[in-house]
Motif scaffolding. Structure first.
Motif, short mmCIF file in Angstrom:
data_model
loop_
_atom_site.label_atom_id
_atom_site.label_comp_id
_atom_site.label_asym_id
_atom_site.label_seq_id
_atom_site.Cartn_x
_atom_site.Cartn_y
_atom_site.Cartn_z
N SER A 54 0.82 -1.20 0.00
CA SER A 54 0.00 0.00 0.00
C SER A 54 0.86 1.26 0.00
CB SER A 54 -0.90 -0.01 1.24
OG SER A 54 -1.58 1.20 1.36
N ARG A 55 0.53 2.18 -0.89
CA ARG A 55 1.20 3.49 -0.87
C ARG A 55 0.56 4.39 0.18
NH1 ARG A 55 1.48 2.94 -6.77
NH2 ARG A 55 3.67 2.68 -7.26
N ASN A 56 -0.72 4.21 0.39
CA ASN A 56 -1.47 4.99 1.38
C ASN A 56 -2.61 4.11 1.88
OD1 ASN A 56 -3.75 5.28 -0.44
ND2 ASN A 56 -2.47 6.72 -1.56
N ALA A 60 -4.49 -0.38 -2.31
CA ALA A 60 -3.51 -1.43 -2.02
C ALA A 60 -3.61 -2.53 -3.06
CB ALA A 60 -3.75 -2.00 -0.63
N GLU A 61 -2.52 -3.27 -3.16
CA GLU A 61 -2.48 -4.46 -4.00
C GLU A 61 -2.24 -5.67 -3.10
OE1 GLU A 61 0.26 -4.20 -7.21
OE2 GLU A 61 -0.71 -2.43 -8.06
N ALA A 85 -5.29 -6.28 7.12
CA ALA A 85 -3.94 -6.60 7.56
C ALA A 85 -3.97 -7.34 8.89
CB ALA A 85 -3.09 -5.33 7.68
N GLY A 86 -4.81 -6.92 9.82
CA GLY A 86 -4.94 -7.59 11.11
C GLY A 86 -5.41 -9.03 10.96
N PHE A 98 3.27 -6.97 5.12
CA PHE A 98 2.56 -5.73 4.85
C PHE A 98 3.59 -4.66 4.53
CE2 PHE A 98 -0.63 -2.40 6.67
CZ PHE A 98 -0.97 -2.01 5.39
N GLN A 99 3.59 -4.17 3.29
CA GLN A 99 4.52 -3.13 2.87
C GLN A 99 3.76 -1.83 2.70
OE1 GLN A 99 6.24 -4.57 -0.76
NE2 GLN A 99 7.30 -6.25 0.23
N ARG A 100 4.21 -0.79 3.40
CA ARG A 100 3.59 0.52 3.27
C ARG A 100 4.62 1.51 2.80
NH1 ARG A 100 1.01 3.55 7.39
NH2 ARG A 100 0.46 4.81 5.63
#
Length: 103
Positions: A54-56, A60-61, A85-86, A98-100
């Motif tokens: 997710s960029r924000n 998300a992908e 995500a949880g 999880f990548q932010r």
């Protein structure tokens, strides 16, 4: 169990809307226009990894890697990424990433 909406890549330039359900050690993807044939059930032991990028918090992908397939999709804008995500973290632990930020 919680259900989210995802646009799953089903062809080179084609996506299809699926319901993504996470719970009981499974990821279940059911086509929105369900005819019963394209439902995908992934059990925890088949799962190699599941990544949420997710960029924000608005988009998300999702990438799901199993022993036999890779599923790629984008999440609907209204998706609660914190809840998703949880749930993924609770169900799959170390298999979840999880990548932010800047991707």
């Amino acid at each position: 169990m919680m259900t989210f909406e995802i646009r799953l890549k089903v062809g080179f330039f084609k996506t299809q809307v699926y319901y993504l359900t996470v719970g009981y050690g499974q990821i279940i993807m059911t086509p929105q226009d369900n005819d019963g044939n394209d439902r995908v059930v992934i059990n925890k032991d088949e799962l190699q990894s599941v990544s949420l990028m997710s960029r924000n918090w608005g988009s998300a992908e999702l990438e799901i890697v199993t022993l036999n397939n890779i599923y790629i999709g984008s999440l609907a804008a209204q998706t609660d990424l914190k809840k998703l995500a949880g749930n993924l973290d609770r169900e799959f632990g170390a298999k979840f990433v999880f990548q932010r930020g800047n991707i």
